[in-house]
Design an enzyme around this catalytic site. Structure first.
Site, PDB file in Angstrom:
ATOM      1  N   LYS A 106       6.684  -3.525  12.664  1.00 16.67           N
ATOM      2  CA  LYS A 106       7.329  -2.368  11.768  1.00 16.67           C
ATOM      3  C   LYS A 106       6.517  -1.969  10.527  1.00 16.67           C
ATOM      4  CE  LYS A 106      10.165  -2.522   8.181  1.00 16.67           C
ATOM      5  NZ  LYS A 106       9.547  -1.272   7.499  1.00 16.67           N
ATOM      6  N   GLU A 161       0.927 -12.397   3.329  1.00 22.28           N
ATOM      7  CA  GLU A 161       0.026 -11.813   2.190  1.00 22.28           C
ATOM      8  C   GLU A 161       0.608 -10.996   1.290  1.00 22.28           C
ATOM      9  OE1 GLU A 161      -3.118 -12.679   2.673  1.00 22.28           O
ATOM     10  OE2 GLU A 161      -3.260 -13.396   4.479  1.00 22.28           O
ATOM     11  N   CYS A 208      -4.034  -4.387  -3.223  1.00 21.21           N
ATOM     12  CA  CYS A 208      -3.773  -5.659  -3.790  1.00 21.21           C
ATOM     13  C   CYS A 208      -4.888  -6.265  -4.231  1.00 21.21           C
ATOM     14  CB  CYS A 208      -3.201  -6.714  -2.431  1.00 21.21           C
ATOM     15  SG  CYS A 208      -4.275  -6.629  -1.150  1.00 21.21           S
ATOM     16  N   GLU A 232       2.438  -7.745 -11.519  1.00 17.82           N
ATOM     17  CA  GLU A 232       1.684  -6.719 -10.941  1.00 17.82           C
ATOM     18  C   GLU A 232       2.254  -5.233 -11.162  1.00 17.82           C
ATOM     19  OE1 GLU A 232       2.476  -6.706  -6.518  1.00 17.82           O
ATOM     20  OE2 GLU A 232       0.154  -6.525  -6.054  1.00 17.82           O
TER      21      GLU A 232
HETATM   22  P1  NAD Z   1       7.270  -4.620   0.248  1.00 19.80           P
HETATM   23  O1  NAD Z   1       7.387  -5.877   0.241  1.00 19.80           O
HETATM   24  O2  NAD Z   1       8.384  -3.689  -0.361  1.00 19.80           O
HETATM   25  O3  NAD Z   1       7.438  -4.008   1.588  1.00 19.80           O
HETATM   26  C1  NAD Z   1       6.415  -4.418   2.714  1.00 19.80           C
HETATM   27  C2  NAD Z   1       7.248  -4.576   4.324  1.00 19.80           C
HETATM   28  O4  NAD Z   1       8.182  -5.332   4.217  1.00 19.80           O
HETATM   29  C3  NAD Z   1       7.663  -2.897   4.348  1.00 19.80           C
HETATM   30  O5  NAD Z   1       7.606  -2.594   5.861  1.00 19.80           O
HETATM   31  C4  NAD Z   1       9.058  -3.398   4.281  1.00 19.80           C
HETATM   32  O6  NAD Z   1      10.017  -2.394   4.881  1.00 19.80           O
HETATM   33  C5  NAD Z   1       9.125  -4.736   4.623  1.00 19.80           C
HETATM   34  N1  NAD Z   1      10.408  -5.265   4.270  1.00 19.80           N
HETATM   35  C6  NAD Z   1      11.045  -5.049   2.742  1.00 19.80           C
HETATM   36  N2  NAD Z   1      11.981  -5.761   2.979  1.00 19.80           N
HETATM   37  C7  NAD Z   1      12.150  -6.587   3.831  1.00 19.80           C
HETATM   38  C8  NAD Z   1      12.981  -7.810   4.284  1.00 19.80           C
HETATM   39  N3  NAD Z   1      13.878  -8.224   3.713  1.00 19.80           N
HETATM   40  N4  NAD Z   1      12.933  -8.259   5.617  1.00 19.80           N
HETATM   41  C9  NAD Z   1      11.651  -8.084   6.343  1.00 19.80           C
HETATM   42  N5  NAD Z   1      11.043  -6.843   6.172  1.00 19.80           N
HETATM   43  C10 NAD Z   1      10.866  -6.361   4.782  1.00 19.80           C
HETATM   44  O7  NAD Z   1       5.886  -4.175  -0.307  1.00 19.80           O
HETATM   45  P2  NAD Z   1       5.092  -2.722  -0.331  1.00 19.80           P
HETATM   46  O8  NAD Z   1       5.985  -2.318  -1.766  1.00 19.80           O
HETATM   47  O9  NAD Z   1       5.295  -2.005   0.909  1.00 19.80           O
HETATM   48  O10 NAD Z   1       3.686  -3.045  -0.512  1.00 19.80           O
HETATM   49  C11 NAD Z   1       3.141  -3.364  -1.866  1.00 19.80           C
HETATM   50  C12 NAD Z   1       3.128  -4.913  -2.114  1.00 19.80           C
HETATM   51  O11 NAD Z   1       2.292  -5.341  -1.150  1.00 19.80           O
HETATM   52  C13 NAD Z   1       2.245  -5.211  -3.437  1.00 19.80           C
HETATM   53  O12 NAD Z   1       2.645  -6.258  -3.960  1.00 19.80           O
HETATM   54  C14 NAD Z   1       0.677  -5.705  -2.706  1.00 19.80           C
HETATM   55  O13 NAD Z   1       0.058  -6.614  -3.702  1.00 19.80           O
HETATM   56  C15 NAD Z   1       0.932  -6.161  -1.437  1.00 19.80           C
HETATM   57  N6  NAD Z   1      -0.096  -6.111  -0.759  1.00 19.80           N
HETATM   58  C16 NAD Z   1      -0.663  -7.451  -0.569  1.00 19.80           C
HETATM   59  C17 NAD Z   1      -1.628  -7.371   0.353  1.00 19.80           C
HETATM   60  C18 NAD Z   1      -2.541  -8.795   0.726  1.00 19.80           C
HETATM   61  O14 NAD Z   1      -3.309  -8.646   1.818  1.00 19.80           O
HETATM   62  N7  NAD Z   1      -2.068  -9.902  -0.010  1.00 19.80           N
HETATM   63  C19 NAD Z   1      -2.075  -6.201   0.904  1.00 19.80           C
HETATM   64  C20 NAD Z   1      -1.794  -4.957   0.561  1.00 19.80           C
HETATM   65  C21 NAD Z   1      -0.648  -5.265  -0.035  1.00 19.80           C
END
Ligand code: NAD
Length: 480
Positions: A174, A249, A283, A384
């Site tokens: 997804k 991650e 990130c 963050e």
């Molecule tokens: P998010 O956690 O809101 O969403 C990430 C994904 O998870 C999306 O596909 C979302 O639909 C899904 N999701 C949300 N709630 C869920 C649940 N309850 N169960 C299963 N899936 C669910 O994150 P975002 O806002 O899309 O991304 C930004 C964040 O990602 C920032 O905190 C950033 O630091 C982090 N990030 C980390 C890395 C890394 O490699 N460590 C890389 C890129 C981004």
């Protein structure tokens, strides 16, 4: 209006519920497509397709799997322009960035794991004198779930899918509901490359419904997740009692530590990038900048001058360096942190305001913002923000800067600028992060372990780490 569909068993389909979600173009603020609002029923269909495809795919010779992944990689390259334009329209990032980083890296992810799997060997242990040999089989897990965020959409989506497929798993994946389009375009590429039906299934929709259904599915064996720390916590709480393998991650609040003995010009140029690339929505961006006191005033003047020259604008314009933030709620979050910084005693050195771009008046733009703030424990320095906002502050000793750098709950990456080899080693060892860059930033070799410690995640991606994650080792002990 363009419809973004699910891809299940090689077919495109609407959500069973028939419901849709609006998808916005961040550079104009307008709805330009709709995506399926999938639920548990759609995830079940995807799971059934994956389960059916697994016996054949997991027994497909590695060379054949590898060839298919290489064809996907080549087709991504061939479709670079279309994919980059789609990414820019969906995410708001400059087209130049999508063309030079996001899409090439998506292609490299498939190429890398197509090659890596051919070198992924088992260990054998001969117990001499006991007429015994042990060897390790590495079985694919079965059906696995991959969930990715919006900041580097195709780049991170493929970073998970490629190793999962290479090692013989079938996937229910997804992408973020905020940036669904390039994952949808990838479906056609996979079909053209000859990926058998059901091996990769893509379900579009919200995290709280479609994502949750993947995480809670009793027979999806592992979850590879990239996203926010809060979501990661929720996933860990949900999936751990089901004994799923988890790779998480998560967020970061990375220090960028600048010593007076650094190569100044190189540091300055890279620091502008590590602060504001992709509108600061990586990130790994260095959002807390610590500068040794003796060069602090000089750095402040030069950094502010360079950042003021950055061109914020429509991401499709050739000379745009900073595009739009990904969504309205995210824009509001970023702006609220700028307000908080003022309340916490910060001084705005540049930026700080939303921006109206001619011809894209409703887009989600904010000026690149530098805040001088001395309290390393304040919320702006601990939480963050994930936007074009950095803080700067001076330090006097290594000890002091280490205390400040390590004070956050996150531990993803750190950057250190120094020409002193001994110091670079001392700092690399003492920084509480999964990745340390010395005199460089976002310099990636896909063989290296990638990931964070503390609240930045659990597990590592990249190289054989990813292939180990997506396989289960089984030891066989033979007495002869
Ligand atoms: P998010 O956690 O809101 O969403 C990430 C994904 O998870 C999306 O596909 C979302 O639909 C899904 N999701 C949300 N709630 C869920 C649940 N309850 N169960 C299963 N899936 C669910 O994150 P975002 O806002 O899309 O991304 C930004 C964040 O990602 C920032 O905190 C950033 O630091 C982090 N990030 C980390 C890395 C890394 O490699 N460590 C890389 C890129 C981004």
């Amino acid at each position: 209006m363009k419809k973004i569909l699910n891809y299940i068993n090689g077919n495109y389909c609407e959500a069973v519920s028939g419901k849709w979600l609006d998808n916005y173009n961040p550079s104009t603020g307008k709805i330009y497509s709709q995506i399926t609002d999938s639920s548990q029923e759609d995830v079940e269909l995807a799971y059934q397709a994956a389960k059916k495809a697994f016996p054949k795919w997991s027994n497909t010779p590695i060379e054949e799997r590898s060839d298919i992944l290489l064809r996907i990689s080549t087709l991504i390259e061939k479709n670079l322009d279309a994919l980059a334009e789609a990414e820019t329209r969906d995410n708001g990032k400059p087209l130049s960035l999508a063309k030079s980083v996001d899409i090439p890296r998506a292609s490299s992810n498939f190429k890398f794991f197509a090659h890596a799997i051919t070198q992924f060997a088992s260990e054998a242990h001969e117990s001499i004198g006991r007429n015994t040999i042990n060897f390790t089989l590495k079985h694919p897990l079965g059906v696995v779930g991959c969930i990715s965020p919006w900041n580097l959409p195709l780049y991170l989506f493929t970073w998970k899918i490629a190793p999962a497929l290479a090692s013989g798993n079938c996937v229910v994946a997804k992408p973020s509901e905020i940036t669904p389009v390039t994952a949808f375009l990838l479906c056609e590429i996979c079909t053209q490359a000859g990926l058998p039906k059901g091996v990769l299934n893509i379900v579009q929709g919200m995290g709280s419904t479609a994502g949750h259904a993947i995480v809670t599915h009793p027979d999806i064996k592992a979850i590879s997740f990239t996203g926010g720390t809060k979501t990661g916590e929720h996933i860990a709480r949900t999936a751990a009692p089901m004994f799923k393998k988890l790779s998480l991650e998560l967020g970061g609040k990375n220090p960028n530590i600048i010593f007076a003995d650094c190569e100044y010009d190189k540091m300055l140029a890279v620091t502008v990038k590590s602060s504001f690339a992709n509108q600061g929505q990586i990130c790994l961006c260095g959002s807390r900048i610590f500068v040794e006191k003796s060069i602090y005033q000089q750095f402040k003047t030069d950094f502010v001058a360079k950042v003021k020259q950055l061109k914020v604008g429509n991401p499709f314009d050739k000379d745009t360096q900073i595009g739009a933030l990904v969504s309205k709620p995210h824009l509001e979050k970023v702006v609220s942190y700028i307000q908080l910084a003022k309340e916490e005693g910060g001084t705005l050195l540049c930026g700080g305001e939303k921006l109206t771009v001619n011809g894209s008046e409703n887009g989600y733009y904010v000026e690149p913002t530098i805040i001088e703030i001395l309290d390393y424990k304040c919320r702006v320095n601990q939480e963050e923000i994930f936007g074009p906002v950095v803080t700067i502050m001076p330090f006097e000793t290594e000890e002091e800067v280490l205390t400040m750098a390590n004070s956050v709950k996150y531990g993803l990456s750190a950057t250190v600028w120094t020409t002193n080899l001994n110091r670079s080693m001392r700092m690399s060892k003492a920084l509480e992060t999964g990745i340390v860059w010395v005199n460089t930033w976002l310099n990636r070799d896909l063989r290296t372990p990638f990931g964070g410690i503390k609240n930045s995640g659990v597990g590592r991606e990249g190289g054989f780490e990813a292939l180990n994650f997506f396989t289960e080792p089984k030891n066989v002990c033979i007495k002869y």
